[in-house]
Design an enzyme around this catalytic site. Sequence first.
Site, mmCIF file in Angstrom:
data_model
loop_
_atom_site.group_PDB
_atom_site.id
_atom_site.type_symbol
_atom_site.label_atom_id
_atom_site.label_comp_id
_atom_site.label_asym_id
_atom_site.label_seq_id
_atom_site.Cartn_x
_atom_site.Cartn_y
_atom_site.Cartn_z
ATOM 1 N N TYR A 14 -15.479 16.080 -16.043
ATOM 2 C CA TYR A 14 -15.906 14.680 -16.057
ATOM 3 C C TYR A 14 -17.028 14.489 -15.014
ATOM 4 O O TYR A 14 -16.974 15.053 -13.921
ATOM 5 C CB TYR A 14 -14.693 13.805 -15.724
ATOM 6 N N ARG A 51 0.839 -1.214 0.000
ATOM 7 C CA ARG A 51 0.000 0.000 0.000
ATOM 8 C C ARG A 51 0.865 1.252 0.000
ATOM 9 O O ARG A 51 0.480 2.300 -0.464
ATOM 10 C CB ARG A 51 -0.974 0.010 1.195
ATOM 11 N N ASP A 103 -6.730 18.227 -15.322
ATOM 12 C CA ASP A 103 -6.979 16.819 -15.638
ATOM 13 C C ASP A 103 -6.633 16.656 -17.116
ATOM 14 O O ASP A 103 -7.343 17.143 -17.994
ATOM 15 C CB ASP A 103 -8.452 16.494 -15.356
ATOM 16 N N LYS A 120 -7.763 5.430 -19.830
ATOM 17 C CA LYS A 120 -8.137 5.831 -21.183
ATOM 18 C C LYS A 120 -6.951 5.650 -22.134
ATOM 19 O O LYS A 120 -6.473 4.547 -22.292
ATOM 20 C CB LYS A 120 -8.668 7.266 -21.148
HETATM 21 C C1 PLP Z 1 -12.464 8.633 -17.184
HETATM 22 C C2 PLP Z 1 -12.074 9.975 -16.670
HETATM 23 C C3 PLP Z 1 -11.834 10.185 -15.313
HETATM 24 C C4 PLP Z 1 -11.990 9.086 -14.287
HETATM 25 O O1 PLP Z 1 -11.114 8.037 -14.508
HETATM 26 P P1 PLP Z 1 -11.438 6.511 -14.061
HETATM 27 O O2 PLP Z 1 -10.163 5.818 -14.386
HETATM 28 O O3 PLP Z 1 -12.618 6.073 -14.846
HETATM 29 O O4 PLP Z 1 -11.735 6.572 -12.599
HETATM 30 C C5 PLP Z 1 -11.461 11.445 -14.889
HETATM 31 N N1 PLP Z 1 -11.340 12.464 -15.757
HETATM 32 C C6 PLP Z 1 -11.566 12.315 -17.078
HETATM 33 C C7 PLP Z 1 -11.408 13.458 -17.993
HETATM 34 C C8 PLP Z 1 -11.943 11.058 -17.585
HETATM 35 O O5 PLP Z 1 -12.183 10.901 -18.892
#
Ligand code: PLP
Length: 395
Positions: free
Chosen positions: A109, A55, A181, A206
């Site tokens: 998001y 962890r 982000d 992604k």
């Molecule tokens: C998918 C996404 C998230 C969250 O990510 P997860 O891996 O699904 O928790 C946050 N910000 C953006 C822009 C995203 O496309």
Amino acid sequence: MKNETSSLVRPNALPESASRPVVTPLSPSVVYASDTPDMLDAQYEGRLQGYTYSREGHPNADVVGRRLDRMEGAPHPGIVTASGMAAVSAVLLGLFKAGDHVIGGNQLYGRSLRMMNEDLPRLGLETSLVDVGDVEAVRAALRPETRLILVEAVSNPTLRVADIAGLARLAKETGVLLAVDNTFTTPRAFKPFEAGADIVIHSLTKLLAGHSDVMLGYAAAADAALAERLRVFSITAGLTPSPFDCWLAERGMLTFDLRFDRAQATAQVLADHLSALGGVRRVIYPGRADHPDHARADALLEGRFCNMVSFELDGGRAEANAFTRAAEGLSFAPTLGDVGTTLSHPASSSHRALSPEQRAALGIGEGFFRVSVGLEEPDALCAVFTEAAAAARTR
Ligand SMILES: *Cc1c(COP(=O)(O)O)cnc(C)c1O
């Protein structure tokens, strides 16, 4: 091989090899054994590098983290987390306190929006959501208690481009942190730290991991003290990723640049193709001259307009159903960044919680689709869209 015939449960010896593996070994061990209490002291006090309990860190997470640090130009090691939302949580829940005020983009998001709207207020933080393409609107939302502005460089699903340069100036001038982000844009198209951001967040789920088989996130800070607070909070809250997910993500990241460049080139071709198709009312792609933020996107992304394309069909839900039914070989699935092209329909997924009027205000009708372009051969991909658009028109 030491202890080869040992009858102990864990003889703790690997087969000998003078040569090393080419591929990063997968290290699922939760615990790491040290030789002595003195050695453990040295590890905990940072005089000796050594893992203790996974962890708190493990080799597979560090391999992914250091790779992404290099890609983003992060001045201090970032944290790798079990999902993108775990990284957003580390930033929003790990760095601030009750009474602080956080500003977010109004097209963040969906789950980030939920955290801004529900969880932070529950914990006594105040939040405001504003159009981050308009620096004066953000300035007007600032309060003496404002600590953070959280933005995405390109918004979902209307692909509007934030005024990051203006926001970075505003943040510096007022002593507020700017967090970006960078999931949609990726360090291939945009490096937030170079643009003056204080914090960078990713969903590796992604494009970076790229194969829709891993959930993983990342957050890094430009300031050493902030980076350390992120690290400690992530350990305390148990945001730790699984070694296997990190191992898979590293494998995906090895081809990330190639995949990104290919998908992006095809996205431009597809956007231009869609704009000439009957039954398609509008196409949104930052690389097209008719995009409302084209000039800003060009300056910010230096000609890298990424792999996301949105478009709107004439008609409503019935035409949208006919379109996805006819879109042979494309996954109709609420994700992005996969090796295969995926289609999402915000009115029935990411934006379903909004009323039709709220969606209309954002320009998201029943005919609105978002495409995450993958690695298909461009002509073959365009042909699928031609067929599907025809099916929608003649349903
Ligand atoms: C998918 C996404 C998230 C969250 O990510 P997860 O891996 O699904 O928790 C946050 N910000 C953006 C822009 C995203 O496309």
